[in-house]
Design an enzyme around this catalytic site. Structure first.
Site, mmCIF file in Angstrom:
data_model
loop_
_atom_site.group_PDB
_atom_site.id
_atom_site.type_symbol
_atom_site.label_atom_id
_atom_site.label_comp_id
_atom_site.label_asym_id
_atom_site.label_seq_id
_atom_site.Cartn_x
_atom_site.Cartn_y
_atom_site.Cartn_z
ATOM 1 N N ASP A 120 0.838 -1.319 -0.112
ATOM 2 C CA ASP A 120 -0.139 -0.043 -0.078
ATOM 3 C C ASP A 120 0.906 1.263 0.009
ATOM 4 O OD1 ASP A 120 -1.776 1.818 0.345
ATOM 5 O OD2 ASP A 120 -2.175 1.516 2.501
ATOM 6 N N ASP A 305 -2.070 5.662 -5.503
ATOM 7 C CA ASP A 305 -2.233 4.880 -4.210
ATOM 8 C C ASP A 305 -2.649 3.615 -4.567
ATOM 9 O OD1 ASP A 305 -3.135 4.063 -1.776
ATOM 10 O OD2 ASP A 305 -4.833 4.916 -1.596
#
Length: 426
Positions: A120, A305
């Site tokens: 992430d 992201d």
């Protein structure tokens, strides 16, 4: 490289894998280095391919696409397996993620114990379930055992991070985190005992990913703990201070996260530079977002992201954009579009750091179970971090994204289609 069957590679991820042609072991991780293949006799074409791939010690981590927690939870509610429950957030919470739509995960080891994690770029701590994690949440997940690791060291500081669906809590420990063939020694990570994903708790229990490896900057991690990637850089464990994502558009194909180098077979054209404006998230300037030549927003911020599957932005701006697209709101959260109009919808142009990127209706309209979903969702991040736009997997499937830590910038180019990648290795 799967079709290049005359070359053997060094397999380092799984004890079940043996040295064998690449086309026969698609579930193994291969580390390509010149020293790993000293005796190979290659054709000129093969040598060219290996020069591209092995120009640096690139560590390749396969990332798999799975059903999101949100879809698992939805199916459970529909079948009566679980009932939705309300979610209560702390007053001071600024949730960027709830992982309800996260879909890409890959393997790591902590103290020699295997886990599947989301990599992430929108967070900076690393966590896996611990033995103290409750049965009903973690019963289908491996749980980290301190006693099974000869390299474990106690830390004991408390870990608590608030996500959109609730807190994740535990304590910090220290151990060797292995990513590909790289051992990051004495890495601080959270041994999680509570995963409060609200109505998604039982979905997490049945989900594919066990934990998380944060790839943002240590400035936003609890206690400013360096991420495993930052530790790789500081300990000089990789050749170049970069990592890059390749996320396939075809769900049946395997994606890839590469550390320490760039795979030129994964993109077309030239990489363009987009400078970072903050060492927190991988944050860049959103100069403008326009639809059919009409500007929707300008002079805001965006993050690249990997932990968010959709595109996201301030609720009012997303609502305005949805109206322009002709999308209708469903329960104030999702937007649907008439599928018959999908092919006629114009392009979206996103300008990041002075560089233009386009998304067609094939990118920003998703066909799911006979419906066409608008791939934007509203999220209101207050100042000073917001207003914030999130370029999630929808963007990253269209564009190969290089996260250049050493030069504090993103490097972005269109993803090479599968046929183009195969052509480079035939």
């Amino acid at each position: 490289l799967k079709r290049f069957s005359t070359v053997n590679a060094l397999v380092v991820q799984s004890s079940k894998c043996k040295t064998q042609p690449l086309e026969t072991s698609v579930n193994c991780i291969y580390i390509y280095t010149p020293s790993a293949m000293p005796s190979l006799k290659l054709s000129a074409a093969a040598a060219t391919v290996l020069a591209i791939v092995a120009s640096a010690d690139i560590v390749r981590i396969p990332v798999q696409k799975t059903t999101s927690l949100r879809e698992i939870a939805k199916q459970m509610v529909e079948t009566g397996s679980v009932f939705p429950t309300p979610v209560v957030l702390d007053d001071d919470a600024v949730p960027i993620h709830d992982y309800q739509n996260a879909q890409f995960y890959g393997p790591i080891k902590v103290g020699g114990q295997e886990f599947q994690v989301i990599f992430d770029t929108g967070s900076a701590n690393t966590w896996v379930p611990a033995e103290a994690c409750g049965f009903f949440t973690c019963w289908l997940h491996p749980r980290y055992s301190e006693s099974k690791s000869p390299t474990y060291k106690k830390d004991g500081r408390k870990y608590r991070v608030q996500y959109g669906s609730g807190p994740v809590e535990g304590v910090f420990g220290q151990d060797t985190v292995t990513i590909g063939h790289i051992d990051v020694k004495d890495q601080l990570f959270a041994e999680v005992s509570q995963v409060s994903f609200g109505p998604l708790n039982i979905a997490f229990a049945a989900g594919k990913f066990d934990g998380l490896v944060g790839l943002a900057f240590k400035n936003i991690s609890q206690y400013h703990i360096p991420t495993p990637f930052e530790a790789m850089v500081s300990q000089k464990l990789i050749d170049e201070p970069v990592f890059a994502f390749y996320l396939p558009t075809d769900a049946s194909q395997q994606g890839e996260l590469a550390f320490g180098g760039i795979d030129k077979t994964r993109f077309t054209g030239s990489l363009v530079d987009v400078p970072l404006i903050s060492e927190t998230y991988w944050e860049v300037s959103l100069d403008s977002l326009s639809f059919d030549g009409s500007e929707v927003v300008s002079k805001q911020k965006a993050i690249i992201d990997s932990g968010t599957s959709l595109l996201a932005g301030p609720t009012s701006a997303v609502s305005s954009l949805a109206q322009k697209v002709g999308a209708k709101s469903i329960m104030g959260k999702e937007y649907i579009v008439d599928c018959s109009k999908k092919s006629s919808l114009p392009e979206l142009k996103v300008t990041l750091g002075g560089q233009d990127f386009t998304l067609t209706s094939e990118d920003y309209i998703l066909e799911v179970s006979g419906q066409c979903l608008f791939a934007f969702t509203g999220i209101d991040v207050p100042a000073p971090r917001g207003p914030l736009w999130i370029m999630g997997d929808i963007f990253m499937r269209k564009y190969y994204c290089v996260f250049d830590y050493g030069n504090q910038k993103m490097r972005i180019a269109p993803v090479a289609k599968q046929q183009e990648q195969e052509a480079m290795v035939v």
